[in-house]
Design a protein around this motif. Structure first.
Motif, PDB file in Angstrom:
ATOM      1  N   ILE A  39       0.839  -1.204   0.000  1.00 61.23           N
ATOM      2  CA  ILE A  39       0.000   0.000   0.000  1.00 61.23           C
ATOM      3  C   ILE A  39       0.869   1.247   0.000  1.00 61.23           C
ATOM      4  O   ILE A  39       0.587   2.212  -0.722  1.00 61.23           O
ATOM      5  N   LYS A  40       1.947   1.246   0.780  1.00 62.81           N
ATOM      6  CA  LYS A  40       2.850   2.401   0.814  1.00 62.81           C
ATOM      7  C   LYS A  40       3.457   2.666  -0.566  1.00 62.81           C
ATOM      8  O   LYS A  40       3.557   3.817  -0.993  1.00 62.81           O
ATOM      9  N   LEU A  41       3.851   1.598  -1.260  1.00 61.91           N
ATOM     10  CA  LEU A  41       4.433   1.768  -2.600  1.00 61.91           C
ATOM     11  C   LEU A  41       3.402   2.269  -3.600  1.00 61.91           C
ATOM     12  O   LEU A  41       3.737   3.047  -4.501  1.00 61.91           O
ATOM     13  N   GLN A  60      -4.213  -6.873  -7.587  1.00 61.24           N
ATOM     14  CA  GLN A  60      -3.106  -7.242  -8.462  1.00 61.24           C
ATOM     15  C   GLN A  60      -2.217  -6.005  -8.607  1.00 61.24           C
ATOM     16  O   GLN A  60      -2.724  -4.899  -8.782  1.00 61.24           O
ATOM     17  N   TYR A  61      -0.923  -6.193  -8.532  1.00 64.55           N
ATOM     18  CA  TYR A  61       0.035  -5.085  -8.562  1.00 64.55           C
ATOM     19  C   TYR A  61       0.856  -5.138  -9.852  1.00 64.55           C
ATOM     20  O   TYR A  61       1.279  -6.208 -10.272  1.00 64.55           O
ATOM     21  N   THR A  62       1.070  -3.953 -10.462  1.00 68.39           N
ATOM     22  CA  THR A  62       1.847  -3.837 -11.696  1.00 68.39           C
ATOM     23  C   THR A  62       2.689  -2.568 -11.647  1.00 68.39           C
ATOM     24  O   THR A  62       2.522  -1.728 -10.760  1.00 68.39           O
ATOM     25  N   ASN A  63       3.568  -2.414 -12.638  1.00 70.34           N
ATOM     26  CA  ASN A  63       4.294  -1.156 -12.804  1.00 70.34           C
ATOM     27  C   ASN A  63       3.290  -0.057 -13.113  1.00 70.34           C
ATOM     28  O   ASN A  63       2.286  -0.303 -13.762  1.00 70.34           O
ATOM     29  N   PRO A  64       3.583   1.166 -12.666  1.00 68.91           N
ATOM     30  CA  PRO A  64       2.641   2.272 -12.970  1.00 68.91           C
ATOM     31  C   PRO A  64       2.666   2.648 -14.446  1.00 68.91           C
ATOM     32  O   PRO A  64       3.516   2.302 -15.187  1.00 68.91           O
ATOM     33  N   LYS A  99       4.951   4.133  -6.857  1.00 69.07           N
ATOM     34  CA  LYS A  99       6.007   3.246  -7.342  1.00 69.07           C
ATOM     35  C   LYS A  99       5.391   2.031  -8.037  1.00 69.07           C
ATOM     36  O   LYS A  99       5.998   1.441  -8.917  1.00 69.07           O
ATOM     37  N   LEU A 100       4.181   1.654  -7.589  1.00 73.70           N
ATOM     38  CA  LEU A 100       3.425   0.551  -8.182  1.00 73.70           C
ATOM     39  C   LEU A 100       1.977   0.979  -8.330  1.00 73.70           C
ATOM     40  O   LEU A 100       1.537   1.947  -7.717  1.00 73.70           O
TER      41      LEU A 100
END
Length: 68
Positions: free
Chosen positions: A42-44, A64-68, A49-50
């Protein structure tokens, strides 16, 4: 910082669940409980950053997390 190492290696080019992220960290020898990891993710996201998106995989829904 270790999550950003994965990002630099290209790990987040495709969407990853928190379970996949935890498994990849463990493959590098870095062990974290999911409760700690979710806060760091969550911080990133807040620092841009994500990016995270709500997704359904099979019959499970989650982030789901990815590059911005």
């Amino acid at each position: 910082g270790r999550i950003l190492v994965l990002k630099d290696e290209g790990f987040f080019k495709s969407s990853k669940s928190i379970g996949q992220i935890r498994a990849e960290l463990q493959a590098h020898g870095w062990h974290y409980p999911v409760t700690t990891l979710s806060g760091e993710m969550i911080k990133l996201v807040q620092k841009r950053k994500l990016r995270r998106q709500h997704a359904k995989v099979g019959n499970k829904a989650g982030w789901q997390y990815t590059n911005p």
